[in-house]
Design a protein around this motif. Structure first.
Motif, PDB file in Angstrom:
ATOM      1  N   ILE A 137       0.840  -1.209   0.000  1.00  0.00           N
ATOM      2  CA  ILE A 137       0.000   0.000   0.000  1.00  0.00           C
ATOM      3  C   ILE A 137       0.868   1.249   0.000  1.00  0.00           C
ATOM      4  O   ILE A 137       0.600   2.211  -0.737  1.00  0.00           O
ATOM      5  CB  ILE A 137      -0.947  -0.017   1.220  1.00  0.00           C
ATOM      6  N   ASP A 138       1.922   1.252   0.820  1.00  0.00           N
ATOM      7  CA  ASP A 138       2.831   2.411   0.839  1.00  0.00           C
ATOM      8  C   ASP A 138       3.509   2.586  -0.512  1.00  0.00           C
ATOM      9  O   ASP A 138       3.700   3.719  -0.984  1.00  0.00           O
ATOM     10  CB  ASP A 138       3.875   2.231   1.936  1.00  0.00           C
ATOM     11  N   TYR A 139       3.894   1.480  -1.132  1.00  0.00           N
ATOM     12  CA  TYR A 139       4.541   1.525  -2.447  1.00  0.00           C
ATOM     13  C   TYR A 139       3.607   2.166  -3.479  1.00  0.00           C
ATOM     14  O   TYR A 139       4.016   3.066  -4.228  1.00  0.00           O
ATOM     15  CB  TYR A 139       4.909   0.108  -2.861  1.00  0.00           C
ATOM     16  N   LEU A 140       2.361   1.741  -3.512  1.00  0.00           N
ATOM     17  CA  LEU A 140       1.402   2.289  -4.475  1.00  0.00           C
ATOM     18  C   LEU A 140       1.099   3.753  -4.179  1.00  0.00           C
ATOM     19  O   LEU A 140       0.987   4.565  -5.111  1.00  0.00           O
ATOM     20  CB  LEU A 140       0.120   1.459  -4.457  1.00  0.00           C
ATOM     21  N   GLU A 141       0.990   4.111  -2.922  1.00  0.00           N
ATOM     22  CA  GLU A 141       0.716   5.508  -2.581  1.00  0.00           C
ATOM     23  C   GLU A 141       1.863   6.421  -3.020  1.00  0.00           C
ATOM     24  O   GLU A 141       1.623   7.532  -3.520  1.00  0.00           O
ATOM     25  CB  GLU A 141       0.482   5.638  -1.070  1.00  0.00           C
ATOM     26  N   ASN A 142       3.097   5.975  -2.856  1.00  0.00           N
ATOM     27  CA  ASN A 142       4.240   6.778  -3.293  1.00  0.00           C
ATOM     28  C   ASN A 142       4.252   6.938  -4.812  1.00  0.00           C
ATOM     29  O   ASN A 142       4.546   8.020  -5.328  1.00  0.00           O
ATOM     30  CB  ASN A 142       5.540   6.134  -2.823  1.00  0.00           C
ATOM     31  N   LEU A 143       3.944   5.853  -5.541  1.00  0.00           N
ATOM     32  CA  LEU A 143       3.899   5.945  -6.997  1.00  0.00           C
ATOM     33  C   LEU A 143       2.788   6.881  -7.458  1.00  0.00           C
ATOM     34  O   LEU A 143       2.972   7.671  -8.390  1.00  0.00           O
ATOM     35  CB  LEU A 143       3.707   4.558  -7.612  1.00  0.00           C
TER      36      LEU A 143
END
Length: 337
Positions: A137-143
């Motif tokens: 989830i953090d990865y997708l939010e950063n992208l």
């Protein structure tokens, strides 16, 4: 001209070790002085065989001659303006994409071709940045945050091509490309296509309970549903026959068509390209484990970039997007930490 890691600049760039050597070069920039920086920029213009233009970085201006020779002497221009001119061919920005992207002009980029760091595969720099997030989830939010800035600098008729691979966690496929596409759609993007990059000689996997994963996904994202630039002619598939029907009678092909003898000729350039692109993965001698192949970048630019267009790669990596853009006569901006 030598870099701080001891390799010849021309050889270094041909092996696509630009990023690693550039970071070492920046660390020793004061020691090398302006002359060394000019030599690096000029070597880049020689290797990529770009059209003659001014390349500027941090106040140094270098003009590539029409015919390059080994005896050219490059002298730094200490009076160059720090502002980047509109006809600049290539810019390398070092820093976080979220910090560097807001510095770019709004709606100035024609095409984006990029490949973010995969999750949870680790890159070579350090324990920070995209790909090192603790959760998906953090990865997708950063992208999504980064591509929000990409959307700001992209023209209304531009296209963003995002090469992203899937991953497993505890033996469960994560569907990262689909999750990213839907997250970007929720942020205002339009997903016009999902292209499958089929690898002809993919890296073998030591698995016996599932098929080998021999493909990656390229998302074709736009700012609107129509009115964007896309020309299918450069990548059309050649035809086996110039016409769709043979010369003998074919009954019942159309309603009220009992005696059809005419031929219907197809587009002489070929049929429209499908959504499966078979491309050989590119080799790389350095420590980067997932470089984009030049043919993949070339296809994306051929169909979506106008003449002398501006191409952006917010995850520059080994500068494959920059090299292909310059080869095709475009301008390019690469951002890398």
């Amino acid at each position: 001209v030598k870099s701080t890691c001891g390799c010849d600049i021309r050889t270094m760039l041909r092996r696509k070790r630009l990023h690693k050597c550039w970071k070492q070069y920046e660390a020793k920039r004061r020691e090398l002085g302006q002359c060394g920086q000019s030599g690096l920029l000029f070597a880049l213009s020689l290797v990529t065989e770009a059209t003659p233009a001014v390349m500027i970085r941090q106040g140094v201006s270098v003009r590539a001659p029409t015919k390059t020779t080994r005896s050219v002497v490059v002298r730094p221009n200490t009076t160059a303006s720090p502002d980047i001119p509109q006809d600049d061919r290539c810019q390398f920005l070092t820093g976080d994409a979220l910090i560097e992207l807001p510095k770019l002009k709004e709606k100035s980029v024609h095409v984006v071709v990029t490949s973010p760091a995969y999750w949870p595969l680790k890159r070579i720099y350090s324990g920070k940045g995209i790909g090192f997030e603790k959760t998906l989830i953090d990865y997708l939010e950063n992208l999504v945050a980064i591509f929000g800035q990409v959307r700001r600098v992209l023209r209304d008729d531009g296209i963003a091509w995002i090469n992203i691979a899937d991953s497993y966690q505890d033996g469960d496929l994560l569907f990262i490309p689909a999750r990213l596409a839907m997250a970007l759609q929720g942020d205002g993007w339009v997903c016009r296509s999902q292209i499958v990059w089929q690898k002809t000689n993919s890296r073998p996997e030591s698995v016996a309970d599932r098929p080998t994963k021999d493909y990656e996904v390229v998302l074709m994202m736009t700012k609107r549903r129509n009115g964007y630039r896309y020309d299918t002619d450069p990548i059309r598939v050649p035809l086996l026959h110039p016409y769709a029907t043979s010369g003998h009678k074919k009954r019942g092909m159309l309603r009220r068509d009992d005696d059809r003898t005419e031929r219907f000729y197809n587009n002489p350039l070929g049929r429209n390209s499908g959504a499966v692109w078979t491309i050989v993965p590119s080799g790389y001698r350095g420590s980067h484990a997932a470089t984009m192949p030049e043919d993949l970048v070339r296809k994306c630019l051929l169909v979506s970039c106008p003449e002398n267009g501006l191409v952006l790669d917010p995850f520059g990596g080994v500068a494959t997007t920059v090299l292909v853009a310059l080869e095709l006569g475009h301008r390019a901006i690469s951002i890398e930490i």
